[in-house]
Design a protein around this motif. Structure first.
Motif, PDB file in Angstrom:
ATOM      1  N   PRO A 470     -14.734   2.355 -84.316  1.00 56.20           N
ATOM      2  CA  PRO A 470     -15.222   1.255 -83.505  1.00 56.20           C
ATOM      3  C   PRO A 470     -14.010   0.947 -82.697  1.00 56.20           C
ATOM      4  O   PRO A 470     -14.273   0.715 -81.387  1.00 56.20           O
ATOM      5  N   GLY A 471     -12.744   0.915 -82.964  1.00 53.84           N
ATOM      6  CA  GLY A 471     -11.520   0.600 -81.895  1.00 53.84           C
ATOM      7  C   GLY A 471     -11.672   1.893 -80.809  1.00 53.84           C
ATOM      8  O   GLY A 471     -11.410   1.581 -79.951  1.00 53.84           O
ATOM      9  N   LYS A 472     -11.806   3.304 -81.277  1.00 56.56           N
ATOM     10  CA  LYS A 472     -11.491   4.239 -80.547  1.00 56.56           C
ATOM     11  C   LYS A 472     -12.757   4.119 -79.431  1.00 56.56           C
ATOM     12  O   LYS A 472     -12.725   4.630 -78.283  1.00 56.56           O
ATOM     13  N   LEU A 473     -13.823   3.919 -79.935  1.00 60.06           N
ATOM     14  CA  LEU A 473     -15.050   3.793 -79.050  1.00 60.06           C
ATOM     15  C   LEU A 473     -15.065   2.658 -78.127  1.00 60.06           C
ATOM     16  O   LEU A 473     -15.301   2.836 -76.856  1.00 60.06           O
ATOM     17  N   ALA A 474     -14.425   1.416 -78.527  1.00 56.83           N
ATOM     18  CA  ALA A 474     -14.277   0.522 -77.692  1.00 56.83           C
ATOM     19  C   ALA A 474     -13.397   0.714 -76.448  1.00 56.83           C
ATOM     20  O   ALA A 474     -13.788   0.309 -75.306  1.00 56.83           O
ATOM     21  N   ALA A 475     -12.097   1.557 -76.665  1.00 59.01           N
ATOM     22  CA  ALA A 475     -11.172   1.888 -75.672  1.00 59.01           C
ATOM     23  C   ALA A 475     -11.752   2.851 -74.855  1.00 59.01           C
ATOM     24  O   ALA A 475     -11.528   2.884 -73.682  1.00 59.01           O
ATOM     25  N   LEU A 476     -12.622   3.742 -75.374  1.00 59.63           N
ATOM     26  CA  LEU A 476     -13.350   5.007 -74.629  1.00 59.63           C
ATOM     27  C   LEU A 476     -14.371   4.274 -73.710  1.00 59.63           C
ATOM     28  O   LEU A 476     -14.432   4.647 -72.494  1.00 59.63           O
ATOM     29  N   ASN A 477     -15.103   3.267 -74.130  1.00 61.89           N
ATOM     30  CA  ASN A 477     -16.038   2.955 -73.087  1.00 61.89           C
ATOM     31  C   ASN A 477     -15.584   2.139 -72.037  1.00 61.89           C
ATOM     32  O   ASN A 477     -16.329   2.270 -70.730  1.00 61.89           O
ATOM     33  N   ALA A 478     -14.356   1.553 -72.071  1.00 60.44           N
ATOM     34  CA  ALA A 478     -13.513   0.962 -70.846  1.00 60.44           C
ATOM     35  C   ALA A 478     -13.460   2.163 -69.627  1.00 60.44           C
ATOM     36  O   ALA A 478     -13.351   1.760 -68.522  1.00 60.44           O
ATOM     37  N   VAL A 479     -13.092   3.375 -70.082  1.00 62.72           N
ATOM     38  CA  VAL A 479     -12.829   4.505 -69.277  1.00 62.72           C
ATOM     39  C   VAL A 479     -14.094   5.189 -68.814  1.00 62.72           C
ATOM     40  O   VAL A 479     -13.997   5.736 -67.663  1.00 62.72           O
ATOM     41  N   CYS A 480     -15.030   5.140 -69.968  1.00 59.73           N
ATOM     42  CA  CYS A 480     -16.139   5.967 -69.263  1.00 59.73           C
ATOM     43  C   CYS A 480     -17.005   5.384 -68.094  1.00 59.73           C
ATOM     44  O   CYS A 480     -17.791   5.919 -67.537  1.00 59.73           O
ATOM     45  N   ASN A 481     -17.301   4.080 -68.314  1.00 58.55           N
ATOM     46  CA  ASN A 481     -17.979   3.195 -67.199  1.00 58.55           C
ATOM     47  C   ASN A 481     -16.940   2.331 -66.522  1.00 58.55           C
ATOM     48  O   ASN A 481     -16.990   0.883 -66.963  1.00 58.55           O
ATOM     49  N   PRO A 482     -15.860   2.676 -65.796  1.00 61.18           N
ATOM     50  CA  PRO A 482     -15.052   1.712 -64.990  1.00 61.18           C
ATOM     51  C   PRO A 482     -15.558   0.511 -64.358  1.00 61.18           C
ATOM     52  O   PRO A 482     -15.083  -0.474 -64.203  1.00 61.18           O
ATOM     53  N   GLY A 483     -16.539   0.959 -63.756  1.00 58.94           N
ATOM     54  CA  GLY A 483     -17.424  -0.036 -62.995  1.00 58.94           C
ATOM     55  C   GLY A 483     -17.907  -1.272 -63.748  1.00 58.94           C
ATOM     56  O   GLY A 483     -17.794  -2.429 -63.310  1.00 58.94           O
ATOM     57  N   ARG A 484     -18.741  -0.746 -64.850  1.00 61.77           N
ATOM     58  CA  ARG A 484     -19.058  -2.063 -65.788  1.00 61.77           C
ATOM     59  C   ARG A 484     -17.857  -2.923 -66.425  1.00 61.77           C
ATOM     60  O   ARG A 484     -18.082  -3.920 -66.381  1.00 61.77           O
ATOM     61  N   THR A 485     -16.830  -2.238 -66.711  1.00 64.44           N
ATOM     62  CA  THR A 485     -15.749  -2.661 -67.206  1.00 64.44           C
ATOM     63  C   THR A 485     -15.218  -3.640 -66.180  1.00 64.44           C
ATOM     64  O   THR A 485     -14.648  -4.808 -66.460  1.00 64.44           O
ATOM     65  N   SER A 486     -15.189  -3.482 -64.903  1.00 61.42           N
ATOM     66  CA  SER A 486     -14.220  -3.950 -63.846  1.00 61.42           C
ATOM     67  C   SER A 486     -15.318  -5.189 -63.670  1.00 61.42           C
ATOM     68  O   SER A 486     -14.817  -6.366 -63.284  1.00 61.42           O
ATOM     69  N   VAL A 487     -16.456  -5.016 -63.503  1.00 62.21           N
ATOM     70  CA  VAL A 487     -17.355  -6.228 -63.393  1.00 62.21           C
ATOM     71  C   VAL A 487     -17.294  -7.262 -64.500  1.00 62.21           C
ATOM     72  O   VAL A 487     -17.297  -8.554 -64.258  1.00 62.21           O
ATOM     73  N   THR A 488     -17.278  -6.826 -65.624  1.00 64.45           N
ATOM     74  CA  THR A 488     -17.021  -7.764 -66.700  1.00 64.45           C
ATOM     75  C   THR A 488     -15.788  -8.369 -66.708  1.00 64.45           C
ATOM     76  O   THR A 488     -15.437  -9.561 -66.870  1.00 64.45           O
ATOM     77  N   ALA A 489     -14.895  -7.767 -66.380  1.00 63.08           N
ATOM     78  CA  ALA A 489     -13.446  -8.509 -66.316  1.00 63.08           C
ATOM     79  C   ALA A 489     -13.096  -9.427 -65.116  1.00 63.08           C
ATOM     80  O   ALA A 489     -12.494 -10.325 -65.251  1.00 63.08           O
ATOM     81  N   ALA A 490     -14.110  -8.867 -63.870  1.00 63.87           N
ATOM     82  CA  ALA A 490     -13.821  -9.865 -62.893  1.00 63.87           C
ATOM     83  C   ALA A 490     -14.154 -11.250 -63.071  1.00 63.87           C
ATOM     84  O   ALA A 490     -13.568 -11.963 -62.540  1.00 63.87           O
ATOM     85  N   ALA A 491     -15.156 -11.538 -63.630  1.00 68.62           N
ATOM     86  CA  ALA A 491     -15.649 -12.901 -63.627  1.00 68.62           C
ATOM     87  C   ALA A 491     -14.463 -13.758 -64.561  1.00 68.62           C
ATOM     88  O   ALA A 491     -14.146 -15.092 -64.158  1.00 68.62           O
ATOM     89  N   LEU A 492     -13.928 -13.255 -65.617  1.00 73.24           N
ATOM     90  CA  LEU A 492     -12.835 -13.900 -66.351  1.00 73.24           C
ATOM     91  C   LEU A 492     -11.510 -13.961 -65.542  1.00 73.24           C
ATOM     92  O   LEU A 492     -10.864 -15.060 -65.482  1.00 73.24           O
ATOM     93  N   LEU A 493     -11.238 -12.875 -64.908  1.00 71.84           N
ATOM     94  CA  LEU A 493     -10.144 -12.811 -63.885  1.00 71.84           C
ATOM     95  C   LEU A 493     -10.325 -13.781 -62.993  1.00 71.84           C
ATOM     96  O   LEU A 493      -9.308 -14.577 -62.569  1.00 71.84           O
ATOM     97  N   ILE A 494     -11.099 -14.112 -62.234  1.00 76.19           N
ATOM     98  CA  ILE A 494     -11.503 -15.149 -61.429  1.00 76.19           C
ATOM     99  C   ILE A 494     -11.188 -16.494 -61.839  1.00 76.19           C
ATOM    100  O   ILE A 494     -10.229 -17.328 -61.351  1.00 76.19           O
ATOM    101  N   GLY A 495     -11.745 -16.822 -62.960  1.00 79.63           N
ATOM    102  CA  GLY A 495     -11.835 -18.065 -63.583  1.00 79.63           C
ATOM    103  C   GLY A 495     -10.569 -18.419 -64.259  1.00 79.63           C
ATOM    104  O   GLY A 495      -9.971 -19.388 -64.092  1.00 79.63           O
TER     105      GLY A 495
END
Length: 831
Positions: A470-495
Motif C-alpha cells: 500500500p505504501g509503495k502504491l500510494a507513492a507511485l499514484n502521485a507520480v503516475c497521475n501528476p495532474g490529479r495529485t496537483s489538483v488534490t493538493a491545490a485546494a489544501l495548499l490554498i487554504g
C-alpha cells in the motif's frame, strides 16, 4: 438539455453537495470579511466615537477653541435642528476618604446626549451632577450624595448633589479619568478658574467641539458647507466632519497619521475574493473534468456544443445561487455569534455588529458568478474537441507537452513579476503593491504546482515504504497521475497558505501594535511633585500590582518655544526596568524630548551651570525631557532640590500573563496617590489609555480569528472534495488492483496513505508560503506605525499541519470504504 441538467442533481447529488459546500464556505468567507469591515467601524464608532454617536456633523477648531459666536452661527445654519458646544473642565473632589481628580463636561441637548444612566437621572438643576458607574463603585457614591467640586487651582468650590450614575464610557480618550456630567454653568465656572497643568484644551477659552444634529431630509453636504462657512465667519478656522469621518480621523491619529485599519481590512477583502475564486474554480473544475467523457458521449448522440455547454452552466447557476444564499446566511450567523459573545465581555461591550448591503449583494453575486465562470472553462474544453477525441484519455500538463510548457512559462512569469513586487511593497510599506505582488506570486506557484508537487509527494512517499505494497502504491499514484495529485493538493495548499498567512500576520501585527503602544505610552504611571522622597518611592514599590518604581531627580530646566520645561535624570538600569519601550536607550551627551519639541542643540540650566546637549525628539508626548544619569552627573546638572522630582511606576502583568484591567489600574493609581501624598489627578495614568487601546485591538483580532475559522473550514472542505472526487474517478483503477490481488485492507491503506502524503506536502508548502506572505503583508501594512519583526506562531502552525493531515485521512475514509466494498467485477464495469 435542461432535462439532462436536472437529472444530474438526482444521479450525482453527492458530487453537487461537495461543490455546494465549497461555494457556501467561500461565499461565507467573503461576506464575513465585508461584515468585519463594517462591524469594525461600528465598534470603533461605539468606542472612539461614543461621545458624538448621535451627531451627524462634528466641528473641530484648527487651533484653540470655539467661542459663543461660533456656536450661535452653527445653530443658525439651515437644516441644523440642534447644536451642542462641548465644554470640558477638570475638577477635584473628596470621596471615600480619597482626593479624586476628574474630568467634567456639560450636558448636551436631548437629541445629542450620549450618556445613559443606570441609576437616578441626568442632572436638570444647576447643582446636579452625574458620575460614571466605575467611579461611583470605587468611591462609594450613590444618588443623593453631596459632592463638593473644586477647580484644580482651588479658586472655585461648588456644592453639588449626585442625581445619577452613568454607564461607564468605552471611549479610550475619556476612560482614563473619572467622568462627571453637569450643567453648562457649573462646568464653565470650573473651567474659567483654572485647569490642571498640561490638561489640554478646556472650556476656559470656549468649546472644544461643536456637534450638530440635522433635521430629517436635510442634505448633509449642504449643511456641512453651511456650517463650515458660518463658523469661519466668526474668525475661527475649523473642520467639519461626519461622525464616520471623525472616527476615521481618530483612528489615523492612533496609527501615526494613516488609516491603517481600513487598508488592512480592504486587503482582507481582496484576499477573500482571490481565495474564494481559486477554491470554487478548483473544486468545480474537478467535477466537470470527471464528466468530460459523459459530455462527449452526449455529443456523439446528437447534442450540439451549445446545448452541452448550456446544460453545464445551468447546473452551475443553480448550485452557485443556492450555495451563495446559504453562505451569506452562514456569515451572518458567524458574525452574530462572535459579536454576541464579545458583547458579554465587560472589556468588549462596545463590539457592534453591522451587516452592510454590500456583504449580501457581493456574496450572492460573487458566489454565483464564480461558480458559473468556474464551470465555463472545463465545459468549453469538453466541447471544443471532437466527441471521439474527448472520449480518449487526456494528457496531463507536463514538461513533455505543450500544455505543460505553456503552464510553466506563465507560472515562472508570474513569479518573476510577483516576487519583486511583493518584496518592494514590503520594504517600501506599500500595501497595494505588496498585495498585487503576493497575488501574482501565488498564482505562479499554483501554475507551477503540477511540475513540482507530485515529485515532492513522491519523495515523501519514501517514508511510506515500510507500509509495504500500500505504501509503495500510494507513492507511485502521485507520480503516475501528476495532474490529479496537483489538483488534490491545490485546494489544501490554498487554504493552508491563507490560514498560515492570517496566523503569522495576526501574531506579527499584535507584536507591532504592542511595540507602537509601548512607544506611545512608555511609562505606566508617573507622579511629579516638588518634595518626593525615597521613602515615598519605596511605599509605591510595595503596592500590590507595582512591578518596579524609581525616583527620578530633576536635572535642571530648558527653554523652548517660549516655555520653561523640567528635565529629569534616569539611570540606564532603571530605564530598562521601567520603560515599556525597549528601543529607548539613553546615550551620554544627549537630551531626549517629547514629540513636538525642536531638535538640535539644547541648553539645560542645572544647579552648577549650563550644559549644551544634542536633542533627540521621541515619538511620544507621554514622557518628560530626559537625560541619562551619567550625563547629569558629568554636566553638573543635579542638586537643584527646588526643581522637584518624579516617581516612575512600572505595573506588573496580570496573574497568568496579560495586562491588568482598567479598574485594577485605577485602584493602583489611587494607591500611588495615597503613598505619595498627592491628589489622584497628579498621577498620570498612561497605562489606562494603553489598556483601553489594547481592548480595541483585541476585539479586532478576535474578529480576524473568526475569519480564520472560516478559512480553516474552506481548506478542509476543499481537500475533502478533491480527494473524494479523485477516489470516485479511480473506481475502475482500484477495481483492477483488487482483481490483481490487492486486499480490501490494503486498498484502504493505500488510499489513506496517499491522502496523508498529499495533505502533508500541501500543508508544509502552505505553511511556509503563508508565513512569508503573512510577515511581508504585516510589514507592508504596519511598517510606518512601528518596527515590524517576524513572529512565527509555531504551535498554531503545528496544529494546522496536524489538522490538515487528519483532514486528508478522514477525506479518504468514506471513498476508501466504498471502493473496498465494491466487487472487482462491478468496479471494472463502471463507466
Amino acid at each position: 438539455m435542461l432535462r439532462v441538467a436536472l437529472s444530474q442533481f438526482q444521479s450525482h447529488s453527492r458530487r453537487f453537495i461537495a461543490v455546494g459546500l465549497a461555494v457556501m464556505l467561500s461565499v461565507a468567507f467573503l461576506s464575513t470579511t465585508l461584515m468585519v469591515g463594517a462591524s469594525t467601524r461600528a465598534s470603533l464608532g461605539a468606542s472612539l466615537g461614543e461621545a458624538y454617536s448621535r451627531a451627524e456633523l462634528i466641528a473641530t477648531p484648527d487651533r484653540g477653541t470655539f467661542n459663543g459666536a461660533a456656536l450661535a452661527a452653527a445653530r443658525g445654519v439651515p437644516g441644523v435642528s440642534e447644536a451642542y458646544g462641548r465644554l470640558q473642565a477638570y475638577a477635584e473632589f473628596t470621596a471615600g476618604g480619597q482626593e479624586v481628580f476628574a474630568q467634567a463636561r456639560n450636558l448636551a441637548p436631548d437629541a445629542l446626549e450620549t450618556a445613559a444612566v443606570t441609576d437616578g437621572a441626568l442632572p436638570v438643576r444647576a447643582d446636579g451632577v452625574a458620575v460614571d458607574s466605575d467611579t461611583a463603585g470605587r468611591y462609594g457614591l450613590h444618588v443623593g450624595d453631596a459632592l463638593e467640586l473644586r477647580a484644580p487651582d482651588g479658586a472655585t468650590t461648588t456644592a453639588m448633589t449626585v442625581t445619577g450614575i452613568l454607564r461607564a464610557s468605552h471611549d479610550p480618550f475619556a476612560s482614563a479619568l473619572p467622568q462627571l456630567l453637569a450643567g453648562t454653568p457649573a462646568v464653565s465656572a470650573l473651567a474659567a478658574d483654572g485647569q490642571a497643568p498640561g490638561a489640554g484644551p478646556g472650556a476656559a477659552d470656549g468649546y472644544a467641539s461643536i456637534q450638530l444634529a440635522l433635521a430629517p431630509g436635510t442634505d448633509v453636504a449642504a449643511a456641512r458647507a453651511g456650517a463650515l462657512a458660518a463658523i469661519a465667519g466668526t474668525g475661527t478656522p475649523a473642520q467639519v466632519k461626519t461622525a464616520d469621518e471623525q472616527v476615521t480621523a481618530q483612528v489615523a491619529l492612533m496609527t501615526g497619521g494613516q488609516d491603517e485599519l481600513t487598508v488592512v481590512l480592504l486587503a482582507f477583502a481582496g484576499i477573500a475574493l482571490l481565495v474564494s475564486g481559486l477554491v470554487v474554480s478548483n473544486t468545480f473544475a474537478v467535477l466537470v473534468a470527471q464528466r468530460t467523457r459523459e459530455l462527449a458521449l452526449l455529443r456523439c448522440l446528437g447534442a450540439a456544443r451549445a446545448q452541452v455547454r448550456n446544460s453545464v452552466l445551468a447546473e452551475a447557476l443553480v448550485v452557485g445561487l443556492v450555495s451563495s444564499v446559504a453562505g451569506v446566511l452562514a456569515a451572518v450567523g458567524l458574525m452574530a455569534a462572535l459579536i454576541g459573545w464579545a458583547g458579554t465581555q465587560p472589556d468588549m461591550a462596545f463590539a457592534t455588529m453591522a451587516v452592510p448591503p454590500s456583504s449580501i449583494v457581493a456574496g450572492l453575486a460573487v458566489g454565483t458568478v464564480l461558480t458559473v465562470a468556474a464551470a465555463m472553462v472545463p465545459a468549453r474544453a469538453a466541447t471544443a474537441v471532437a466527441p471521439l477525441a474527448a472520449l480518449r484519455p487526456a494528457d496531463d500538463a507536463g514538461i513533455g507537452n505543450r500544455r505543460g510548457r505553456v503552464r510553466l512559462v506563465m507560472g515562472l512569469a508570474a513569479l518573476a513579476l510577483g516576487v519583486p513586487l511583493l518584496a518592494f511593497g514590503a520594504a517600501s510599506v506599500m500595501l497595494v503593491v505588496a498585495f498585487a505582488g503576493g497575488v501574482l506570486s501565488f498564482i505562479g506557484v499554483l501554475l507551477c504546482a503540477t511540475l513540482f508537487v507530485p515529485r515532492l509527494v513522491g519523495l515523501a512517499g519514501r517514508l511510506a515504504a515500510p507500509a509495504g505494497v500500500p505504501g509503495k502504491l500510494a507513492a507511485l499514484n502521485a507520480v503516475c497521475n501528476p495532474g490529479r495529485t496537483s489538483v488534490t493538493a491545490a485546494a489544501l495548499l490554498i487554504g493552508v497558505t491563507l490560514v498560515a498567512l492570517m496566523m503569522t500576520g495576526a501574531a506579527t501585527a499584535r507584536q507591532a501594535f504592542d511595540d507602537a503602544l509601548a512607544e506611545t505610552y512608555p511609562v505606566d504611571m508617573a507622579v511629579t511633585a516638588e518634595h518626593l522622597t525615597a521613602a515615598q518611592q519605596d511605599a509605591v514599590a510595595r503596592i500590590d500590582g507595582v512591578a518596579a518604581a524609581a525616583l527620578l531627580p530633576a536635572a535642571g530646566r530648558f527653554e523652548q518655544q517660549g516655555a520653561e520645561n523640567p528635565v529629569y535624570a534616569v539611570g540606564a538600569a532603571e530605564a530598562g526596568r521601567l520603560l515599556r519601550d525597549t528601543t529607548l536607550v539613553l546615550e551620554p551627551g544627549k537630551i531626549y524630548l517629547p514629540e513636538g519639541a525642536q531638535a538640535g542643540r539644547v541648553d539645560v540650566n542645572g544647579a552648577s551651570g549650563t550644559a549644551t546637549l544634542e536633542a533627540e525628539v521621541l515619538r511620544t508626548r507621554n514622557i518628560p525631557a530626559l537625560v541619562s544619569a551619567e550625563t547629569a552627573q558629568q554636566s553638573g546638572l543635579l542638586g537643584d532640590a527646588t526643581a522637584g522630582s518624579t516617581v516612575w511606576v512600572r505595573l506588573a502583568d496580570a496573574p497568568g500573563g496579560g495586562q491588568l484591567s482598567g479598574d485594577r489600574i485605577k485602584d493602583i493609581q489611587s494607591a500611588v496617590a495615597t503613598a505619595t501624598g498627592v491628589a489622584s489627578g497628579a498621577v498620570s495614568g498612561a497605562a489606562i489609555e494603553r489598556v483601553t487601546f489594547n481592548e480595541v485591538i483585541d476585539v479586532l483580532l478576535l474578529v480576524v480569528t473568526g475569519l480564520l475559522g472560516v478559512a480553516v473550514l474552506i481548506a478542509l472542505i476543499g481537500v475533502a472534495n478533491t480527494l473524494s472526487l479523485s477516489v470516485l474517478e479511480r473506481t475502475r483503477e482500484n477495481s483492477l488492483l483488487r482483481a490483481l490481488g490487492l486486499t480490501r485492507g490494503q486498498l484502504r491503506g493505500m488510499l489513506a496513505l496517499e491522502a496523508v502524503l498529499v495533505a502533508a506536502v500541501a500543508a508544509l508548502l502552505g505553511s511556509a508560503l503563508g508565513t512569508v506572505y503573512g510577515w511581508l503583508g504585516a510589514r507592508s501594512a504596519l511598517g510606518s506605525l512601528a518596527a515590524v519583526t517576524p513572529v512565527v506562531p509555531w504551535l498554531q502552525l503545528a496544529g494546522v499541519l496536524a489538522v490538515a493531515i487528519a483532514a486528508g485521512l478522514l477525506a479518504s475514509v468514506l471513498p476508501a470504504r466504498r471502493a473496498s466494498r465494491l466487487s472487482p467485477v462491478q468496479g471494472l464495469a463502471t463507466t
